[in-house]
Design a protein around this motif. Structure first.
Motif, PDB file in Angstrom:
ATOM      1  N   ASP A  61       0.807  -1.219   0.000  1.00 43.47           N
ATOM      2  CA  ASP A  61       0.000   0.000   0.000  1.00 43.47           C
ATOM      3  C   ASP A  61       0.840   1.269   0.000  1.00 43.47           C
ATOM      4  OD1 ASP A  61      -2.493  -1.431   0.193  1.00 43.47           O
ATOM      5  OD2 ASP A  61      -1.997  -1.824   2.285  1.00 43.47           O
ATOM      6  N   LEU A  62       2.160   1.117   0.025  1.00 42.65           N
ATOM      7  CA  LEU A  62       3.018   2.293   0.052  1.00 42.65           C
ATOM      8  C   LEU A  62       2.959   3.024  -1.288  1.00 42.65           C
ATOM      9  CD1 LEU A  62       6.114   0.699   1.823  1.00 42.65           C
ATOM     10  CD2 LEU A  62       4.422   2.229   2.843  1.00 42.65           C
ATOM     11  N   PRO A  63       3.069   4.355  -1.270  1.00 41.01           N
ATOM     12  CA  PRO A  63       2.960   5.133  -2.515  1.00 41.01           C
ATOM     13  C   PRO A  63       4.262   5.202  -3.305  1.00 41.01           C
ATOM     14  CG  PRO A  63       3.193   6.617  -0.675  1.00 41.01           C
ATOM     15  CD  PRO A  63       3.133   5.223  -0.086  1.00 41.01           C
ATOM     16  N   TYR A  64       5.175   4.283  -3.051  1.00 40.42           N
ATOM     17  CA  TYR A  64       6.440   4.212  -3.790  1.00 40.42           C
ATOM     18  C   TYR A  64       6.863   2.754  -3.851  1.00 40.42           C
ATOM     19  CZ  TYR A  64       7.391   5.114   1.152  1.00 40.42           C
ATOM     20  OH  TYR A  64       7.327   5.119   2.524  1.00 40.42           O
ATOM     21  N   ASP A  65       7.775   2.467  -4.727  1.00 42.05           N
ATOM     22  CA  ASP A  65       8.218   1.098  -4.961  1.00 42.05           C
ATOM     23  C   ASP A  65       9.503   0.831  -4.188  1.00 42.05           C
ATOM     24  OD1 ASP A  65       8.886  -1.395  -5.858  1.00 42.05           O
ATOM     25  OD2 ASP A  65       8.837  -0.895  -8.002  1.00 42.05           O
ATOM     26  N   LEU A  66       9.429  -0.006  -3.179  1.00 43.32           N
ATOM     27  CA  LEU A  66      10.599  -0.288  -2.355  1.00 43.32           C
ATOM     28  C   LEU A  66      11.667  -1.093  -3.100  1.00 43.32           C
ATOM     29  CD1 LEU A  66       8.963  -1.092   1.102  1.00 43.32           C
ATOM     30  CD2 LEU A  66      10.280   0.931   0.475  1.00 43.32           C
ATOM     31  N   LEU A 111      14.328   6.450  -3.571  1.00 48.69           N
ATOM     32  CA  LEU A 111      12.927   6.804  -3.451  1.00 48.69           C
ATOM     33  C   LEU A 111      12.783   8.320  -3.543  1.00 48.69           C
ATOM     34  CD1 LEU A 111      11.899   4.497  -0.448  1.00 48.69           C
ATOM     35  CD2 LEU A 111      11.901   3.955  -2.900  1.00 48.69           C
ATOM     36  N   ILE A 112      12.059   8.797  -4.548  1.00 48.32           N
ATOM     37  CA  ILE A 112      11.790  10.225  -4.687  1.00 48.32           C
ATOM     38  C   ILE A 112      10.450  10.483  -4.011  1.00 48.32           C
ATOM     39  CG2 ILE A 112      11.577  12.156  -6.278  1.00 48.32           C
ATOM     40  CD1 ILE A 112      14.288  10.742  -6.353  1.00 48.32           C
ATOM     41  N   LEU A 113      10.474  11.189  -2.893  1.00 49.84           N
ATOM     42  CA  LEU A 113       9.288  11.355  -2.063  1.00 49.84           C
ATOM     43  C   LEU A 113       8.634  12.712  -2.308  1.00 49.84           C
ATOM     44  CD1 LEU A 113      10.755   9.996   1.316  1.00 49.84           C
ATOM     45  CD2 LEU A 113       9.593   8.707  -0.484  1.00 49.84           C
ATOM     46  N   ASP A 114       7.375  12.681  -2.743  1.00 55.95           N
ATOM     47  CA  ASP A 114       6.602  13.920  -2.771  1.00 55.95           C
ATOM     48  C   ASP A 114       6.069  14.171  -1.363  1.00 55.95           C
ATOM     49  OD1 ASP A 114       4.545  12.081  -2.467  1.00 55.95           O
ATOM     50  OD2 ASP A 114       3.705  12.403  -4.479  1.00 55.95           O
ATOM     51  N   GLN A 159      14.963  11.030  -1.375  1.00 57.31           N
ATOM     52  CA  GLN A 159      15.069  12.448  -1.724  1.00 57.31           C
ATOM     53  C   GLN A 159      13.736  13.109  -1.395  1.00 57.31           C
ATOM     54  OE1 GLN A 159      15.009  14.609  -5.879  1.00 57.31           O
ATOM     55  NE2 GLN A 159      17.089  13.854  -5.496  1.00 57.31           N
ATOM     56  N   PHE A 160      13.796  14.241  -0.706  1.00 58.02           N
ATOM     57  CA  PHE A 160      12.564  14.911  -0.299  1.00 58.02           C
ATOM     58  C   PHE A 160      12.855  16.381  -0.016  1.00 58.02           C
ATOM     59  CE2 PHE A 160      14.669  13.230   3.403  1.00 58.02           C
ATOM     60  CZ  PHE A 160      14.521  14.185   4.394  1.00 58.02           C
TER      61      PHE A 160
END
Length: 310
Positions: free
Chosen positions: A182-187, A192-195, A219-220
């Motif tokens: 359910d995470l909004p990024y692919d582990l 991980l480019i975090l919005d 990155q955030f």
């Protein structure tokens, strides 16, 4: 010091069943009296045999105004208990609870009926947040048929209390739910480019599931916080977050080691690229997420400075 155990939650959330189960366990069949302060009566009654075997005396407290330090001290003098259990009324604001000075809370547990959680979260969020804020253990029961909603429930709770252990239970016992999907990024990605939303989820998830992120690069965008005593050895990149309501705003971020901290000032906006490590940190009282900066570069203030985890 007198040991106190607090079980809170809304009516019919399973508080009585949990306390009865605890009292019936062999390890609770101990010498000395247990004083149970019952602040509301639900559909389930206390089994007299279990109360007898666990040396438990029940005192009913009908009104919030009656639960005062002086009243509790009177009951302590009357029964001389070894320990006190408080089944707290969910409709009483938990922040109003004042204990005698020599009473010490050993554990606070919040019981939640998963089938009614969304309704309470929507309509009584402030009361619910006060219950959750200092609970070490939060138990969602009656989760049958709600598996798809558990991820959201967990995030709602973690936004208020990052440190709490959360357990989901259905009629067959504890639910083993994997939330990674359910995470909004692919582990599977090494970076991980975090919005904004992704940063919020990362923050909530990393303390409980740090192994998912260890050695990954993230990155955030963040605001700079330089704590007193950091000595230009580290800073905390994070965001201001509303975790419950407008009056409940906090700065949430993980410590970041950076050898050019002297170039940063409080409230600067930066884009952080860092690797995630699992290290001991005194503020965590153990191991936790510690970022190692690769790059920290100035950036524009985001249009939405305040994140909302609700």
């Amino acid at each position: 010091m007198k040991s106190v155990y607090i079980i809170n939650g809304f009516l019919e959330s399973g508080k009585t069943e949990f306390i009865l189960y605890t009292l019936s366990q062999p390890y609770f069949q101990i010498k000395g009296t247990t004083l149970l302060l019952l602040c509301e009566e639900g559909e389930n009654e206390y089994d007299e045999e279990i109360l007898k075997n666990s040396h438990t005396i029940v005192e009913l407290v009908n009104e919030e105004a009656e639960l005062t330090p002086s009243r509790m001290t009177e009951l302590e003098k009357k029964y001389k208990p070894e320990r006190i259990v408080i089944e707290y009324n969910g409709m009483w604001n938990f922040k109003n609870l004042k204990l005698p000075r020599h009473w010490r809370v050993e554990q606070q547990i919040t019981m939640i009926d998963a089938s009614t959680f969304q309704n309470y979260y929507t309509n009584m969020r402030s009361l619910l947040a006060e219950m959750l804020r200092k609970s070490e253990l939060i138990i969602f029961n009656r989760c049958d048929g709600l598996i798809e909603q558990l991820t959201s429930f967990r995030r709602n709770v973690k936004a208020v209390n990052q440190q709490a252990e959360i357990i989901f239970e259905d009629k067959d016992g504890e639910v083993s739910q994997i939330f990674e999907e359910d995470l909004p990024y692919d582990l599977k990605e090494s970076e991980l480019i975090l919005d904004d939303y992704g940063y919020g989820i990362f923050y909530l998830d990393a303390m409980d599931n740090l192994d998912r992120y260890t050695d990954k690069t993230i990155q955030f965008t963040a605001m700079v916080l330089k704590p007193e005593g950091s000595k230009d050895e580290y800073f905390v990149p994070g965001r201001m977050v509303m975790t419950c309501c407008a009056d409940d705003i906090a700065f949430l971020g993980y410590v970041c080691k950076y050898d050019r901290c002297n170039e940063l000032s409080n409230k600067d906006w930066v884009q952080v690229t860092a690797t995630v490590h699992k290290e001991y940190w005194k503020d965590y009282n153990g191991e936790g997420p510690v970022l190692h900066a690769i790059r920290v570069v100035p950036t524009k203030k985001p249009k939405q400075e305040l994140l909302n985890f609700t």
